[in-house]
Design an enzyme around this catalytic site. Structure first.
Site, PDB file in Angstrom:
ATOM      1  N   HIS A   1      16.824  -1.183  -1.136  1.00 51.47           N
ATOM      2  CA  HIS A   1      15.465  -0.673  -0.911  1.00 51.47           C
ATOM      3  C   HIS A   1      14.703  -0.650  -2.221  1.00 51.47           C
ATOM      4  O   HIS A   1      15.299  -0.537  -3.300  1.00 51.47           O
ATOM      5  CB  HIS A   1      15.506   0.735  -0.307  1.00 51.47           C
ATOM      6  CG  HIS A   1      14.173   1.196   0.207  1.00 51.47           C
ATOM      7  ND1 HIS A   1      13.619   0.710   1.372  1.00 51.47           N
ATOM      8  CD2 HIS A   1      13.268   2.080  -0.298  1.00 51.47           C
ATOM      9  CE1 HIS A   1      12.442   1.281   1.568  1.00 51.47           C
ATOM     10  NE2 HIS A   1      12.205   2.110   0.563  1.00 51.47           N
TER      11      HIS A   1
ATOM     12  N   CYS B   1      10.216  -3.326   2.901  1.00 51.83           N
ATOM     13  CA  CYS B   1      10.074  -2.792   1.540  1.00 51.83           C
ATOM     14  C   CYS B   1       9.831  -3.882   0.499  1.00 51.83           C
ATOM     15  O   CYS B   1       8.899  -3.786  -0.314  1.00 51.83           O
ATOM     16  CB  CYS B   1      11.306  -1.961   1.176  1.00 51.83           C
ATOM     17  SG  CYS B   1      12.859  -2.882   1.063  1.00 51.83           S
TER      18      CYS B   1
ATOM     19  N   HIS C   1       5.902   3.024  -0.728  1.00 52.36           N
ATOM     20  CA  HIS C   1       6.925   2.115  -0.206  1.00 52.36           C
ATOM     21  C   HIS C   1       6.819   2.017   1.312  1.00 52.36           C
ATOM     22  O   HIS C   1       6.162   2.833   1.971  1.00 52.36           O
ATOM     23  CB  HIS C   1       8.330   2.568  -0.621  1.00 52.36           C
ATOM     24  CG  HIS C   1       8.807   3.817   0.061  1.00 52.36           C
ATOM     25  ND1 HIS C   1      10.100   4.001   0.487  1.00 52.36           N
ATOM     26  CD2 HIS C   1       8.151   4.964   0.408  1.00 52.36           C
ATOM     27  CE1 HIS C   1      10.234   5.192   1.030  1.00 52.36           C
ATOM     28  NE2 HIS C   1       9.069   5.798   1.012  1.00 52.36           N
TER      29      HIS C   1
END
Length: 405
Positions: free
Chosen positions: A368, A320, A380
């Site tokens: 994240h 990520c 993402h």
């Protein structure tokens, strides 16, 4: 004289005492049997079977494991970055140590030539003695060797002592840096093992599910996606309404400015027409935030479909924060490697005010991150087994939204 009393027979005693005992025992047995007859018979106790976790519990456990793997991935990224920086520092220090050693050898050779000259002339080789002393400076001071040396010799002694001190200092720095490097590598290995263990546990749980359970799990996932999509659409409507409100307010303000200018010109004399404020507005000029955001999103869109791989920074796969780092690099902005550092770069804005290109961070531990593209959606790199994709920002609990530039 014999007694005329009739002797008591042994049999009479035997009959009396046992009779009382048998009667008591019999009554007790009857009472117990009566109680047993009235009581319900007890069912046989079967061994308790292990309680199987529900599908929701399995899903929660798998999600938790993926989340923990994400946290461990950020630790791995941090340790890897620190290790690489420390390794470069160690390399520079070791190069410095080698250079200092060369200079020290040159200074030692210079002093050695003076010592050899003294030996050949038969003079006391105080230079050689000083070189072999544990404390050359102390020996030098005590014996006032400076009085007997030429300026060239004195310079050689000074350079030797300076190089010796510098080499010692450089070696000490290198030793400390090597220790730090070793610790960073230990952290790196620990984080790597943690990621692999968590992902292994998640895969093991999923592999134990039946086909029916996997289908039900997929249905639960789709329900979660629908709810996240609904929230994203709601945010998109709110943002669109706010944008429309601002547009109308700007139009009204523009008309008021035009009226004021008309009054100043005397009802329009000499006017070349109203100023509509045409031309590039703020944020549209080259190098502006809007232009950078467009580059960020363009880069991110080109990565859709590439696999998530923990610790990866492209170009074939990403985690990520690796994706967000590379995307903003395409816009000329250098971001740190981890989510924990990226969240500190730029300006924090409200979720309702999120603009394309902003970074959306998730979970309380900020493990994240995704790139906002508008309408409540983001691009993402989700998790192992999934590819870079577009998804609602409400798929996970939002921590904050940050605008890097």
């Amino acid at each position: 004289m014999a007694s005329h009393r009739k002797p008591r027979g042994r049999s009479a005693g035997i009959r009396t005492t046992p009779a009382v005992g048998i009667t008591t025992a019999a009554l007790t047995s009857v009472a117990l049997l009566s109680q047993s007859a009235q009581a319900a018979p007890a069912a046989p106790t079967a061994p308790s079977a292990p309680v199987e976790p529900s599908l929701d519990e399995v899903k929660k456990k798998v999600d938790d494991l993926y989340h923990q793997a994400g946290v461990a991935t950020q630790r791995y990224n941090s340790a890897k970055e620190k290790t690489e920086k420390q390794r470069k520092k160690v390399d520079r220090l070791l190069d410095g140590v080698a250079r200092r050693a060369d200079k020290l050898n040159e200074a030692r050779q210079e002093l050695g030539s003076f010592a050899a000259a003294q030996y050949r002339t038969g003079a006391a080789s105080e230079t050689a003695t000083m070189m072999l002393a544990n404390d050359p400076q102390g020996y030098f001071d005590q014996n006032h060797l400076a009085d007997r040396l030429t300026s060239r010799q004195k310079k050689a002694v000074d350079e030797y002592q300076a190089e010796q001190a510098s080499a010692t200092k450089q070696r000490t720095k290198a030793a400390k840096s090597l220790k730090t490097l070793s610790e960073s590598r230990d952290d790196l290995r620990t984080s790597k093992r943690t990621v692999q263990r968590k992902l292994g546990e998640a895969r093991a749980l999923l592999s134990e599910l039946t086909a029916e359970e996997k289908a039900r799990l997929a249905a639960i996932e789709r329900k979660k996606e629908r709810e996240a999509k609904r929230k994203a659409e709601e945010l998109a409507r709110e943002q669109a309404a706010e944008a429309e409100r601002k547009r109308k307010a700007e139009e009204a303000a523009q008309k008021e400015r035009e009226k004021e200018r008309e009054k100043e010109r005397g009802g329009g004399q000499g006017s070349s027409g109203p100023d509509t404020g045409s031309g590039p507005g703020p944020g549209a000029e080259p190098g502006s935030g809007a232009t950078k955001a467009a580059k960020v999103i363009g880069f991110a869109e080109a990565q859709i479909g590439k696999p998530y791989v923990w610790g990866a920074t492209g170009p074939d796969s990403y985690d990520c924060s690796g994706l967000t780092q590379d995307a903003w690099k395409a816009a000329g902005i250098s971001l740190p490697r981890t989510t924990w550092d990226q969240v500190k770069v730029g300006t924090t804005v409200k979720t309702a005010d999120a603009a394309p290109g902003d970074l959306v961070f998730f979970y309380d531990d900020i493990s994240h991150v995704g790139i906002y593209i508008g309408d409540g959606k983001m691009i993402h790199a989700p998790k192992p087994g999934a590819n870079v994709r577009v998804e609602s920002i409400y798929y996970m609990p939002i921590h904050s939204v940050v605008r890097p530039a």
